[in-house]
Design a protein around this motif. Structure first.
Motif, PDB file in Angstrom:
ATOM      1  N   SER A  31       0.813  -1.216   0.000  1.00  0.00           N
ATOM      2  CA  SER A  31       0.000   0.000   0.000  1.00  0.00           C
ATOM      3  C   SER A  31       0.847   1.267   0.000  1.00  0.00           C
ATOM      4  CB  SER A  31      -0.930   0.012   1.228  1.00  0.00           C
ATOM      5  OG  SER A  31      -1.793  -1.096   1.221  1.00  0.00           O
ATOM      6  N   GLY A  32       2.178   1.101  -0.009  1.00  0.00           N
ATOM      7  CA  GLY A  32       3.058   2.261  -0.106  1.00  0.00           C
ATOM      8  C   GLY A  32       3.624   2.738   1.214  1.00  0.00           C
ATOM      9  N   LEU A  33       3.325   2.035   2.322  1.00  0.00           N
ATOM     10  CA  LEU A  33       3.855   2.429   3.629  1.00  0.00           C
ATOM     11  C   LEU A  33       5.112   1.627   3.954  1.00  0.00           C
ATOM     12  CD1 LEU A  33       0.451   2.659   5.509  1.00  0.00           C
ATOM     13  CD2 LEU A  33       1.834   4.556   4.640  1.00  0.00           C
ATOM     14  N   GLU A  34       5.822   2.040   5.009  1.00  0.00           N
ATOM     15  CA  GLU A  34       7.036   1.362   5.441  1.00  0.00           C
ATOM     16  C   GLU A  34       6.721   0.469   6.637  1.00  0.00           C
ATOM     17  OE1 GLU A  34       9.758   1.467   3.795  1.00  0.00           O
ATOM     18  OE2 GLU A  34       9.228   3.097   2.419  1.00  0.00           O
ATOM     19  N   VAL A  35       7.284  -0.726   6.640  1.00  0.00           N
ATOM     20  CA  VAL A  35       6.955  -1.729   7.658  1.00  0.00           C
ATOM     21  C   VAL A  35       8.215  -2.412   8.159  1.00  0.00           C
ATOM     22  CG1 VAL A  35       5.618  -3.835   8.152  1.00  0.00           C
ATOM     23  CG2 VAL A  35       4.740  -2.156   6.508  1.00  0.00           C
ATOM     24  N   PHE A  36       8.219  -2.717   9.460  1.00  0.00           N
ATOM     25  CA  PHE A  36       9.245  -3.595  10.038  1.00  0.00           C
ATOM     26  C   PHE A  36       8.512  -4.580  10.934  1.00  0.00           C
ATOM     27  CE2 PHE A  36      12.359  -5.194  12.970  1.00  0.00           C
ATOM     28  CZ  PHE A  36      13.527  -5.285  12.228  1.00  0.00           C
ATOM     29  N   VAL A  37       8.819  -5.879  10.787  1.00  0.00           N
ATOM     30  CA  VAL A  37       8.146  -6.916  11.574  1.00  0.00           C
ATOM     31  C   VAL A  37       9.176  -7.738  12.345  1.00  0.00           C
ATOM     32  CG1 VAL A  37       6.569  -8.888  11.544  1.00  0.00           C
ATOM     33  CG2 VAL A  37       6.318  -7.073   9.835  1.00  0.00           C
ATOM     34  N   TYR A  38       8.960  -7.820  13.654  1.00  0.00           N
ATOM     35  CA  TYR A  38       9.818  -8.625  14.527  1.00  0.00           C
ATOM     36  C   TYR A  38       9.042  -9.855  14.977  1.00  0.00           C
ATOM     37  CZ  TYR A  38      11.904 -10.120  18.979  1.00  0.00           C
ATOM     38  OH  TYR A  38      12.431 -10.868  20.004  1.00  0.00           O
ATOM     39  N   HIS A  39       9.682 -11.033  14.923  1.00  0.00           N
ATOM     40  CA  HIS A  39       9.053 -12.285  15.336  1.00  0.00           C
ATOM     41  C   HIS A  39       9.747 -12.847  16.577  1.00  0.00           C
ATOM     42  CE1 HIS A  39       6.830 -12.399  11.559  1.00  0.00           C
ATOM     43  NE2 HIS A  39       7.969 -12.195  10.909  1.00  0.00           N
ATOM     44  N   ASP A  40       8.953 -13.234  17.559  1.00  0.00           N
ATOM     45  CA  ASP A  40       9.473 -13.810  18.803  1.00  0.00           C
ATOM     46  C   ASP A  40       8.742 -15.129  19.033  1.00  0.00           C
ATOM     47  OD1 ASP A  40       9.497 -14.324  21.787  1.00  0.00           O
ATOM     48  OD2 ASP A  40      10.703 -12.502  21.771  1.00  0.00           O
ATOM     49  N   TYR A  41       9.510 -16.230  19.095  1.00  0.00           N
ATOM     50  CA  TYR A  41       8.854 -17.521  19.255  1.00  0.00           C
ATOM     51  C   TYR A  41       9.734 -18.481  20.038  1.00  0.00           C
ATOM     52  CZ  TYR A  41      11.852 -18.813  15.285  1.00  0.00           C
ATOM     53  OH  TYR A  41      12.926 -19.029  14.453  1.00  0.00           O
ATOM     54  N   GLU A  42       9.072 -19.382  20.760  1.00  0.00           N
ATOM     55  CA  GLU A  42       9.792 -20.371  21.553  1.00  0.00           C
ATOM     56  C   GLU A  42      10.194 -21.558  20.675  1.00  0.00           C
ATOM     57  OE1 GLU A  42       7.466 -21.441  24.975  1.00  0.00           O
ATOM     58  OE2 GLU A  42       7.045 -19.358  25.487  1.00  0.00           O
ATOM     59  N   SER A  43      11.111 -22.365  21.187  1.00  0.00           N
ATOM     60  CA  SER A  43      11.606 -23.518  20.435  1.00  0.00           C
ATOM     61  C   SER A  43      10.682 -24.724  20.631  1.00  0.00           C
ATOM     62  CB  SER A  43      13.032 -23.863  20.874  1.00  0.00           C
ATOM     63  OG  SER A  43      13.562 -24.890  20.080  1.00  0.00           O
ATOM     64  N   VAL A  44       9.426 -24.560  20.222  1.00  0.00           N
ATOM     65  CA  VAL A  44       8.434 -25.640  20.302  1.00  0.00           C
ATOM     66  C   VAL A  44       7.616 -25.649  19.016  1.00  0.00           C
ATOM     67  CG1 VAL A  44       8.258 -25.588  22.822  1.00  0.00           C
ATOM     68  CG2 VAL A  44       6.755 -24.129  21.469  1.00  0.00           C
ATOM     69  N   ILE A  45       7.038 -26.807  18.684  1.00  0.00           N
ATOM     70  CA  ILE A  45       6.230 -26.935  17.472  1.00  0.00           C
ATOM     71  C   ILE A  45       4.792 -26.493  17.719  1.00  0.00           C
ATOM     72  CG2 ILE A  45       5.424 -28.507  15.668  1.00  0.00           C
ATOM     73  CD1 ILE A  45       8.464 -28.064  15.723  1.00  0.00           C
ATOM     74  N   ARG A  46       4.263 -26.843  18.878  1.00  0.00           N
ATOM     75  CA  ARG A  46       2.904 -26.466  19.260  1.00  0.00           C
ATOM     76  C   ARG A  46       2.913 -25.933  20.686  1.00  0.00           C
ATOM     77  NH1 ARG A  46       2.023 -26.703  14.683  1.00  0.00           N
ATOM     78  NH2 ARG A  46       0.422 -27.811  13.484  1.00  0.00           N
TER      79      ARG A  46
END
Length: 531
Positions: A31-46
């Protein structure tokens, strides 16, 4: 829309948290905007707790903020852990089943909707609700969320708009037009694209977070370059790469700290045999297995000193996701031009964060080099792990040993001369300031954002090439400095140690070693204290 806002999407592993955040990121990027995405996740499958922070702005942004405007919570744990990050007028979107418990945890406005009604499309319903309460039209969203569940997603988005319209005043004042020519990529994808641009033909890797996405991405791109192969372990990875390069294929490998340790012998073989060896080394928190899914900058000294014996190497630490594209291409070409190991040193904040990017593909090219390989017409090609003469015959003659060692080390001198054409260090902020703040790799993003939040004046100095170390540029930058600070995501200050070793500079250290990246707000406060 206001200048910027942030959305946190949280829930359990398996609930599509990352997909939801990346879909929002694509929506706003296209859409023409600037984005930064940070992902935080544990070492598990579920299970466990996963969350992603999507920062949207009219201006370029290089890091996430822990100041949130909307939380999309797919479980109650998300509310418990993150409601204090909400801005004054912040809102929480959650399933109706969570409303009662959420109201006990916060006084912030809660918008409870039947998200779980949509099953695996609950995440599509959640991000649609987020867009609607921020005043965005969801029509364009449907062009992005096409996947295996397209019909279910369309139903979820349309129904949630009707339901929300009865509960809230919806005003779709921001009608954005999608333009998919803009790119929304993570650092693993830009690294892979850089390698392909430089002529990659073979990629070998054993999955190891946070380098695995490079392998996954290249496996899907094999028609564009050649083969992506997962051998049985990192020792096999490194030796297959050497054999492939010896045979004439531009080759790269990917790993993290523990896997790189297993490649040390092959690294030395590359140095002795003068075989190009390109490594994507994505750091994570150690030692040993450490914290597999989190970030750190604790392997700089390991990479600089890896392998037995003395031989030249090229080490580059891209500072942004866009930088990773250009420098991965350069690292490949440098390895082949000088026939040395070339290491691309990154971390999770580069390889797994997503950003709106503009890649200048004209800056990269597949360079050809006049090197003989087995099978070359009228040429005999030999390789040896033993010391050898220029014809490839093993030797123990001291004069020849000295001559060959000097021949190999001469490459370092030639590499230094060659690199003078490159911007080996990034200089930002108030140039020639009396206050100098050093950083390297992904920490630059947090520092750039922190600088906007403080009135303190300082120059940012971020070495990109770490070996050969750019002593000249740095010496000039600090020549009039009164206060020198070094910011790193490790416990010992490894860049600070390098500055002391190379230039007798002993900076004040701001260190973070909890396996999490710097928060710009927190960093700004620390800079206020020391400047």
């Amino acid at each position: 829309m206001k200048e910027e806002f942030s959305v946190l999407v949280g829930g359990k592993a398996g609930q599509g948290i990352k997909w939801a955040a990346e879909t929002l990121g694509k929506f706003f990027t296209y859409s023409g905007l600037e984005v930064f995405v940070y992902h935080d996740y544990e070492s598990v499958i579920r299970g466990g707790h996963n969350f992603s922070i999507v920062r949207i702005s009219k201006e370029k942004v290089y890091a996430h903020l822990n100041k949130i405007d909307v939380i999309v919570a797919f479980d109650i744990n998300t509310v418990k852990l993150h409601e204090k990050k909400l801005a004054k007028e912040g809102k929480i979107i959650c399933d109706v089943s969570l409303k009662h418990e959420a109201e006990k945890l916060t006084k912030k406005k809660i918008i409870a909707l039947p998200l779980n009604k949509f099953g695996k499309s609950a995440n599509a319903a959640g991000i649609a609700a987020c867009l609607l309460i921020r005043g965005f039209d969801t029509y364009e969203l449907l062009k992005i969320i096409k996947d295996k569940r397209i019909s279910e997603n369309i139903v979820a988005v349309n129904e949630i708009e009707q339901i929300l319209g009865k509960k809230e005043t919806i005003n779709s004042k921001h009608k954005l037009k999608i333009n998919k020519k803009r790119e929304f990529l993570n650092g693993s994808e830009t690294i892979a694209e850089g390698l392909i641009a430089a002529g990659l033909q073979r990629y070998f890797a054993y999955p190891m977070t946070p380098s695995s996405i490079v392998l996954h991405y290249l496996a899907k791109q094999q028609k564009r370059f050649g083969l992506a192969i997962q051998p049985e372990n990192e020792i096999a990875v490194a030796n297959l790469a050497l054999g492939s390069a010896y045979a004439g294929c531009k080759t790269a490998v990917g790993t993290s700290g523990g896997g790189f340790d297993l490649m040390h012998e092959a690294l030395s073989l590359s140095g002795m045999a003068e075989i190009p060896f390109v490594v994507v080394m994505a750091q994570r928190a150690g030692p040993s297995t450490g914290v597999p899914t989190y970030s750190s900058q604790s392997d700089l000294m390991s990479v600089i000193n890896a392998g037995h014996g003395e031989f030249p190497r090229f080490i580059v630490a891209p500072a942004t996701i866009e930088d990773a594209f250009y420098w991965s291409s350069r690292a490949m070409n440098i390895a082949w031009q000088f026939q040395i190991p070339s290491i691309i040193l990154v971390d999770k904040m580069i390889t797994e964060s997503d950003q709106s990017v503009e890649l200048d593909r004209k800056k990269t090219k597949n360079m050809k080099f006049n090197i003989a390989f087995p099978g070359s017409i009228s040429k005999a090609v030999k390789v040896s792990s033993n010391e050898h003469d220029e014809q490839g015959f093993t030797t123990e003659n001291p004069e020849i040993i000295k001559k060959m060692q000097e021949k190999r080390m001469k490459k370092r001198e030639n590499l230094i001369k060659f690199l003078h054409q490159e911007k080996r260090v990034r200089f930002l902020g108030e140039l020639n300031s009396k206050n100098i703040v050093f950083c390297w790799s992904s920490t630059l993003g947090a520092l750039v954002e922190a600088k906007k939040m403080t009135s303190k004046k300082f120059e940012i100095v971020a070495p990109i090439i770490l070996e050969p170390f750019p002593k000249g540029e740095i010496r000039k930058a600090v020549s009039n400095a009164k206060k020198i600070i070094c910011i790193e995501a490790n416990a010992t200050g490894q860049l600070a140690s390098l500055l002391k070793q190379k230039l007798c500079i002993d900076p004040i250290k701001i260190l973070k070693y909890d396996a999490r990246p710097f928060d710009p707000l927190e960093l700004a406060r620390k800079l206020e204290e020391v400047l």
